[in-house]
Scaffold this active site. Structure first.
Site, PDB file in Angstrom:
ATOM      1  CD  GLU A  88       1.716 -10.648 -11.455  1.00  0.00           C
ATOM      2  OE1 GLU A  88       1.938 -11.798 -11.025  1.00  0.00           O
ATOM      3  OE2 GLU A  88       2.220  -9.627 -10.967  1.00  0.00           O
TER       4      GLU A  88
ATOM      5  CG  HIS B 298      -0.350 -17.187 -12.321  1.00  0.00           C
ATOM      6  ND1 HIS B 298      -0.425 -17.632 -11.028  1.00  0.00           N
ATOM      7  CD2 HIS B 298       0.067 -15.898 -12.260  1.00  0.00           C
ATOM      8  CE1 HIS B 298      -0.046 -16.669 -10.208  1.00  0.00           C
ATOM      9  NE2 HIS B 298       0.250 -15.603 -10.923  1.00  0.00           N
TER      10      HIS B 298
ATOM     11  CE  LYS C  73      14.144   7.638  -6.491  1.00  0.00           C
ATOM     12  NZ  LYS C  73      14.113   8.613  -7.580  1.00  0.00           N
TER      13      LYS C  73
ATOM     14  CG  ASP D 132      10.481   7.970  -7.012  1.00  0.00           C
ATOM     15  OD1 ASP D 132      10.558   7.145  -7.948  1.00  0.00           O
ATOM     16  OD2 ASP D 132      11.356   8.807  -6.761  1.00  0.00           O
TER      17      ASP D 132
END
Length: 408
Positions: free
Chosen positions: A54, A353, A189, A263
């Site tokens: 990004e 951006h 998660k 993870d």
């Protein structure tokens, strides 16, 4: 697939990390910072490796880090650690479930003994029974040292449950209908209100006080405008029932998790954050609370060569390094949110951006070197000229911030 023909990873050392290995995917890593820490477990300047595709992320985090460092640094504190597992015991009748729920916590000493036989790192802190109909969800809560502990606590909990199942005064064959190692109430998660309130992983907080001069010079806005913009963002978070309220703390969590072998799926729960701005007499008080960073500095993918080196870059190897990593993530998450909200308030968010986040070929400078577009609201100008140079120090960035202030 030609792109998967070569990898530096030793397949023989990946048996605990992956099955069906076919290769590896490269993700660019940029270095953000430096950020000055005045924390419980981290002190001094630190850089953060951010693995991301990004554009503008690294520059924005660096700009926020510059502002916080010029303001005297960020205070950080790892509040607590907890990893949870929640097995289910389903009974034929509610009376059996309620009797079980009342009795099991009395045996926490026996269950701790069962856990110690499996792991010397996991410590069983508490057991909380939750009755749902005629089923009991047992929420096992552990500390896990420098490991994230998801797999560790799964195995420990399974062995503890085997001890429970052998106790005829706790469960009988005619009363117990079903046993499941995880009933999904642990929040593993998943982003959940329970994880936001209680934390799952390391709960960590960070704060700083930004004087008016730094806000105007580096963030290119004013204290009043910064707080006003934050108030609208916080109101939007409440309206949309967001878990927490922040601009983009998950960006830092995901980028550092990826770079350090965590993870990555745990970003879903670990990316929740509560960002607060308050007006002070001469500036703004800013804070960030991350309620549950499910991370570790041992186990998982932390042993892989690049990931281990990135941990070493931050000083996050050896005993006590997990809380150091948590504090570093919180500090950079605070820095990024400050820069992002400032860019939105000063109406530079879209233009930054446009310059940094779109896939365009770099233009040629007069010297023939490839030059990236100016960072605008998201950070200092950089040049891409072969191998990475050491990041500029704070004083260099301060001069750049002053020189390029009009563009930002």
């Amino acid at each position: 697939m030609n792109s998967l023909q070569h990898t530096r990873l030793d397949a023989g050392k990946l048996t605990g990390n992956i099955e069906g290995l076919v290769g590896a995917v490269e993700i660019p890593i940029g270095v953000a910072g430096p950020l000055l820490f005045c924390g419980t477990n981290v002190r001094g300047e630190r850089y953060a490796p951010l693995a991301t595709t990004e554009g503008a992320l690294v520059s924005s985090a660096t700009r926020g880090a510059l502002a916080v460092t010029m303001a005297g640094g960020v205070s950080t504190h790892a509040v607590s650690q907890a990893m949870t597992r929640a097995p289910v015991f389903a009974f034929s009748r509610l009376a059996d479930a309620s009797r079980f729920a009342a009795t099991v916590p009395q045996h926490i000493g026996d269950l701790r003994t069962a856990v110690r036989q499996v792991s010397s790192h996991a410590v069983l802190v508490s057991i909380e029974p939750v009755i749902l109909g005629r089923a009991v969800h047992l929420r096992f809560r552990y500390t896990t040292g420098d490991a994230a502990g998801q797999n560790m606590t799964t195995v420990c909990t399974w062995h503890a449950c085997q001890w429970i199942l052998r106790q005829s005064h706790l469960v009988t064959d005619d009363a117990l209908e079903f046993f499941l190692i995880e009933g999904n109430s642990s929040g593993d998660k998943k982003a959940s209100a329970l994880a936001m309130a209680e934390g799952r992983g390391i709960r960590v907080a960070a704060d700083c006080v930004l004087p008016t001069g730094v806000i105007e010079r580096v963030l290119r806005t004013t204290p009043d405008e910064l707080v006003r913009g934050y108030q609208h963002i916080a109101a939007g978070a409440v309206h949309s029932a967001m878990l927490g309220s922040n601009a983009n703390s998950a960006n830092v969590v995901a980028a550092i998790f990826t770079a350090t072998g965590q993870d990555i799926a745990c970003v879903h729960e670990s990316g929740m954050g509560h960002f607060v701005l308050e007006r002070t007499r001469d500036g703004v008080h800013a804070s960030m609370t991350l309620p549950g960073l499910a991370l570790g500095t041992v186990g998982g993918g932390t042993h892989l060569p690049t990931q281990h080196e990135m941990l070493a870059l931050m000083g996050c190897t050896g005993p006590g390094s997990a809380v150091r990593l948590a504090e570093i993530i919180a500090g950079f998450a605070l820095a990024l949110d400050l820069s992002t909200v400032s860019a939105a308030v000063s109406d530079d968010f879209a233009s930054a951006h446009e310059r940094l986040g779109r896939n365009r070929l770099p233009h040629q400078s007069d010297t023939g070197r490839h030059v990236t577009p100016s960072a605008g609201a998201e950070g200092p100008v950089t040049e891409a000229a072969g191998p990475l140079s050491p990041p500029p120090d704070v004083h260099t960035q301060e001069r750049e911030a002053s020189a390029e202030g009009g563009a930002r």
